[in-house]
Write an enzyme that holds these catalytic residues in place. Structure first.
Site, PDB file in Angstrom:
ATOM      1  N   ASN A 135      -7.608  -1.540   5.220  1.00  0.00           N
ATOM      2  CA  ASN A 135      -7.173  -2.524   6.485  1.00  0.00           C
ATOM      3  C   ASN A 135      -5.757  -2.738   7.076  1.00  0.00           C
ATOM      4  O   ASN A 135      -5.325  -2.771   7.974  1.00  0.00           O
ATOM      5  CB  ASN A 135      -7.832  -3.684   6.363  1.00  0.00           C
ATOM      6  CG  ASN A 135      -7.191  -4.839   7.374  1.00  0.00           C
ATOM      7  OD1 ASN A 135      -7.831  -4.697   8.613  1.00  0.00           O
ATOM      8  ND2 ASN A 135      -6.631  -5.637   7.181  1.00  0.00           N
ATOM      9  N   VAL A 147       0.855  -1.292  -0.241  1.00  0.00           N
ATOM     10  CA  VAL A 147      -0.080  -0.041   0.175  1.00  0.00           C
ATOM     11  C   VAL A 147       0.930   1.049  -0.040  1.00  0.00           C
ATOM     12  O   VAL A 147       0.456   2.404  -0.397  1.00  0.00           O
ATOM     13  CB  VAL A 147      -1.119   0.197   1.193  1.00  0.00           C
ATOM     14  CG1 VAL A 147      -2.117  -0.907   1.091  1.00  0.00           C
ATOM     15  CG2 VAL A 147      -0.281  -0.080   2.492  1.00  0.00           C
ATOM     16  N   ALA A 201      -0.986   8.023  16.204  1.00  0.00           N
ATOM     17  CA  ALA A 201      -0.969   9.460  15.258  1.00  0.00           C
ATOM     18  C   ALA A 201      -1.571   8.705  13.802  1.00  0.00           C
ATOM     19  O   ALA A 201      -2.225   9.558  13.285  1.00  0.00           O
ATOM     20  CB  ALA A 201       0.490   9.890  15.094  1.00  0.00           C
ATOM     21  N   SER A 202      -0.955   7.724  13.662  1.00  0.00           N
ATOM     22  CA  SER A 202      -1.340   7.140  12.281  1.00  0.00           C
ATOM     23  C   SER A 202      -2.863   6.766  12.089  1.00  0.00           C
ATOM     24  O   SER A 202      -3.768   7.295  11.344  1.00  0.00           O
ATOM     25  CB  SER A 202      -0.735   6.040  11.806  1.00  0.00           C
ATOM     26  OG  SER A 202      -1.315   4.702  12.569  1.00  0.00           O
ATOM     27  N   LYS A 203      -3.449   6.135  13.184  1.00  0.00           N
ATOM     28  CA  LYS A 203      -4.856   5.912  13.364  1.00  0.00           C
ATOM     29  C   LYS A 203      -5.953   7.223  13.606  1.00  0.00           C
ATOM     30  O   LYS A 203      -7.143   7.257  13.047  1.00  0.00           O
ATOM     31  CB  LYS A 203      -5.266   5.034  14.616  1.00  0.00           C
ATOM     32  CG  LYS A 203      -4.636   3.859  14.082  1.00  0.00           C
ATOM     33  CD  LYS A 203      -4.974   2.888  12.791  1.00  0.00           C
ATOM     34  CE  LYS A 203      -4.464   1.453  12.680  1.00  0.00           C
ATOM     35  NZ  LYS A 203      -5.054   1.034  11.397  1.00  0.00           N
ATOM     36  N   ILE A 238      -8.653  -6.761  19.733  1.00  0.00           N
ATOM     37  CA  ILE A 238      -9.229  -7.812  18.963  1.00  0.00           C
ATOM     38  C   ILE A 238      -8.050  -8.782  19.078  1.00  0.00           C
ATOM     39  O   ILE A 238      -6.867  -8.421  18.701  1.00  0.00           O
ATOM     40  CB  ILE A 238      -9.516  -7.367  17.500  1.00  0.00           C
ATOM     41  CG1 ILE A 238     -10.273  -5.918  17.434  1.00  0.00           C
ATOM     42  CG2 ILE A 238     -10.095  -8.519  16.760  1.00  0.00           C
ATOM     43  CD1 ILE A 238     -11.680  -6.066  18.062  1.00  0.00           C
ATOM     44  N   SER A 254      -8.536   2.535  14.779  1.00  0.00           N
ATOM     45  CA  SER A 254      -8.216   2.029  16.368  1.00  0.00           C
ATOM     46  C   SER A 254      -8.877   2.918  17.339  1.00  0.00           C
ATOM     47  O   SER A 254      -8.952   4.123  17.207  1.00  0.00           O
ATOM     48  CB  SER A 254      -6.930   1.667  16.597  1.00  0.00           C
ATOM     49  OG  SER A 254      -6.781   1.242  17.926  1.00  0.00           O
ATOM     50  N   TYR A 282       1.849   4.829  15.993  1.00  0.00           N
ATOM     51  CA  TYR A 282       0.369   4.154  15.749  1.00  0.00           C
ATOM     52  C   TYR A 282      -0.745   4.817  15.884  1.00  0.00           C
ATOM     53  O   TYR A 282      -1.679   4.931  14.880  1.00  0.00           O
ATOM     54  CB  TYR A 282       0.545   2.671  16.519  1.00  0.00           C
ATOM     55  CG  TYR A 282      -0.728   1.649  15.989  1.00  0.00           C
ATOM     56  CD1 TYR A 282      -1.116   0.981  14.926  1.00  0.00           C
ATOM     57  CD2 TYR A 282      -1.843   1.634  17.016  1.00  0.00           C
ATOM     58  CE1 TYR A 282      -1.916   0.186  14.764  1.00  0.00           C
ATOM     59  CE2 TYR A 282      -3.008   0.879  16.717  1.00  0.00           C
ATOM     60  CZ  TYR A 282      -2.789   0.176  15.375  1.00  0.00           C
ATOM     61  OH  TYR A 282      -4.145  -0.775  15.404  1.00  0.00           O
TER      62      TYR A 282
HETATM   63  P1  NAP Z   1      -2.306  -8.577  11.298  1.00  0.00           P
HETATM   64  O1  NAP Z   1      -2.798  -9.705  11.616  1.00  0.00           O
HETATM   65  O2  NAP Z   1      -0.790  -8.081  11.513  1.00  0.00           O
HETATM   66  O3  NAP Z   1      -2.554  -8.039   9.630  1.00  0.00           O
HETATM   67  C1  NAP Z   1      -2.344  -7.002   8.897  1.00  0.00           C
HETATM   68  C2  NAP Z   1      -1.953  -7.384   7.441  1.00  0.00           C
HETATM   69  O4  NAP Z   1      -1.572  -6.268   6.878  1.00  0.00           O
HETATM   70  C3  NAP Z   1      -1.104  -8.598   7.237  1.00  0.00           C
HETATM   71  O5  NAP Z   1      -1.481  -9.336   6.524  1.00  0.00           O
HETATM   72  C4  NAP Z   1       0.294  -7.689   6.792  1.00  0.00           C
HETATM   73  O6  NAP Z   1       1.227  -8.385   5.895  1.00  0.00           O
HETATM   74  C5  NAP Z   1      -0.492  -6.567   5.816  1.00  0.00           C
HETATM   75  N1  NAP Z   1       0.427  -5.605   5.510  1.00  0.00           N
HETATM   76  C6  NAP Z   1       1.319  -5.069   6.058  1.00  0.00           C
HETATM   77  N2  NAP Z   1       2.052  -4.181   5.564  1.00  0.00           N
HETATM   78  C7  NAP Z   1       1.330  -3.952   4.529  1.00  0.00           C
HETATM   79  C8  NAP Z   1       1.720  -3.389   3.206  1.00  0.00           C
HETATM   80  N3  NAP Z   1       2.684  -2.266   3.254  1.00  0.00           N
HETATM   81  N4  NAP Z   1       0.891  -3.349   2.252  1.00  0.00           N
HETATM   82  C9  NAP Z   1      -0.209  -4.336   2.416  1.00  0.00           C
HETATM   83  N5  NAP Z   1      -0.356  -5.008   3.248  1.00  0.00           N
HETATM   84  C10 NAP Z   1       0.419  -4.851   4.366  1.00  0.00           C
HETATM   85  O7  NAP Z   1      -3.305  -7.181  11.794  1.00  0.00           O
HETATM   86  P2  NAP Z   1      -4.573  -7.305  12.307  1.00  0.00           P
HETATM   87  O8  NAP Z   1      -4.801  -7.315  13.765  1.00  0.00           O
HETATM   88  O9  NAP Z   1      -5.409  -8.189  11.606  1.00  0.00           O
HETATM   89  O10 NAP Z   1      -5.135  -5.822  11.962  1.00  0.00           O
HETATM   90  C11 NAP Z   1      -5.748  -5.277  10.901  1.00  0.00           C
HETATM   91  C12 NAP Z   1      -5.874  -3.769  10.995  1.00  0.00           C
HETATM   92  O11 NAP Z   1      -6.942  -3.735  12.059  1.00  0.00           O
HETATM   93  C13 NAP Z   1      -4.767  -3.052  11.006  1.00  0.00           C
HETATM   94  O12 NAP Z   1      -5.058  -1.830  10.432  1.00  0.00           O
HETATM   95  C14 NAP Z   1      -4.718  -2.691  12.464  1.00  0.00           C
HETATM   96  O13 NAP Z   1      -4.227  -1.510  12.882  1.00  0.00           O
HETATM   97  C15 NAP Z   1      -6.246  -2.722  12.946  1.00  0.00           C
HETATM   98  N6  NAP Z   1      -6.464  -2.856  14.175  1.00  0.00           N
HETATM   99  C16 NAP Z   1      -6.252  -4.020  14.946  1.00  0.00           C
HETATM  100  C17 NAP Z   1      -6.669  -4.083  16.366  1.00  0.00           C
HETATM  101  C18 NAP Z   1      -6.326  -5.427  17.160  1.00  0.00           C
HETATM  102  O14 NAP Z   1      -6.646  -5.456  18.348  1.00  0.00           O
HETATM  103  N7  NAP Z   1      -5.909  -6.634  16.349  1.00  0.00           N
HETATM  104  C19 NAP Z   1      -7.086  -3.072  16.965  1.00  0.00           C
HETATM  105  C20 NAP Z   1      -7.339  -1.885  16.485  1.00  0.00           C
HETATM  106  C21 NAP Z   1      -7.194  -1.751  14.885  1.00  0.00           C
HETATM  107  P3  NAP Z   1       2.097  -9.383   6.580  1.00  0.00           P
HETATM  108  O15 NAP Z   1       1.709 -10.508   7.013  1.00  0.00           O
HETATM  109  O16 NAP Z   1       3.014  -9.478   5.389  1.00  0.00           O
HETATM  110  O17 NAP Z   1       3.029  -8.387   7.295  1.00  0.00           O
END
Ligand code: NAP
Length: 244
Positions: A86, A60, A153-155, A184, A138, A151
């Protein structure tokens, strides 16, 4: 909810929350584009989801990758109805010790990535006079969080991008909303120290961690025709964390 004849692109959807969102759209009848940094991982997830899921690698942070991604999607499906920003990462650490590189990498992927994807999606959706964009922010984008200056600041930036895009695209039938998940259970949170996990969970009114399915249900609602009059909003999916 029925998404037949709709095409949905989810960034970062090879695993985690993105994968479950993509799976949920596919179950509801949509054509789904699995996009992530690793082509093999995209293909594996797309084949496991089956149906009309296709895999398309894109980092991205690369404008060239995003151009190619949207070209592939429109060549194949002729339109793009739903985009979920996402893809996201963490590089946690106290601000006074945080490397500039960790700041830049997180802002590049979490915020600039969503900007590049939204810009390409908007061009197509404005012509179609239809589109749904959902950004995965987030709760820490609303509250801030010690150890997550980059993180959070980005969100927070993503919330401002949501509201701005909603204002710029609303007259063309495109809605833009955000969800703000709390704690989550995914690989991202599995990496947190036990003390951080306990701290977050102590604030959850509903007394349990969230699941990717909890997030996906809200995303599908915001992407649906039932949410046609909702734009520029941020919906917390946090089990009540924000009110405690
Ligand atoms: P995750 O399991 O780490 O999944 C994130 C995905 O994004 C991974 O498949 C990763 O690929 C991919 N990614 C990383 N860099 C990328 C890039 N430059 N271009 C395209 N894809 C890329 O995280 P998640 O917990 O599912 O989180 C998903 C979203 O929800 C994120 O935006 C996170 O900030 C947000 N969020 C999560 C939580 C939580 O509690 N888990 C809470 C609030 C918000 P790789 O596997 O190759 O790194």
């Amino acid at each position: 909810m029925n998404f037949e004849n709709k095409t949905a692109l989810v960034t970062g959807s090879a695993r985690g929350i993105g994968r479950v969102i993509a799976q949920s759209f596919a179950t509801a009848g949509a054509n789904v584009v699995i996009s992530d940094v690793d082509q093999a991982a995209c293909e594996k997830t797309a084949s496991e989801i089956g149906g009309a899921a296709i895999a398309c690698r894109a980092d991205v942070t690369s404008a060239d990758d995003i151009d190619q991604l949207f070209k592939t999607v429109t060549d194949k499906f002729k339109r793009i109805d739903i985009v979920v920003n996402n893809a996201g990462i963490t590089r946690d650490g106290l601000m006074i010790r945080m490397d500039e590189k960790d700041w830049d990498t997180v802002l590049d992927i979490n915020l600039k990535g969503a900007f590049l994807v939204t810009k390409s999606a908007a061009r197509i959706m404005m012509k179609q006079r239809y589109g749904r964009i959902v950004n995965i922010s987030s709760v820490v984008g609303l509250t801030g969080n010690a150890g997550q200056a980059n993180y959070s600041a980005s969100k927070a930036g993503l919330i401002a991008l949501t509201k701005t895009s909603a204002k710029e695209l609303g007259s063309r039938g495109v809605t833009v909303n955000a969800v703000a998940p709390g704690y989550i259970e995914t690989e991202m949170t599995a990496a947190l120290p036990e003390a951080a996990r306990e701290f977050f969970l102590s604030k959850v009114v509903l007394g349990r961690p969230g699941t990717p399915e909890d997030v996906a249900r809200a995303v599908l609602f915001l992407a649906s025709d039932e949410a046609a009059y909702v734009t520029g909003q941020v919906l917390a999916i946090d089990g009540g964390m924000m009110i405690s």
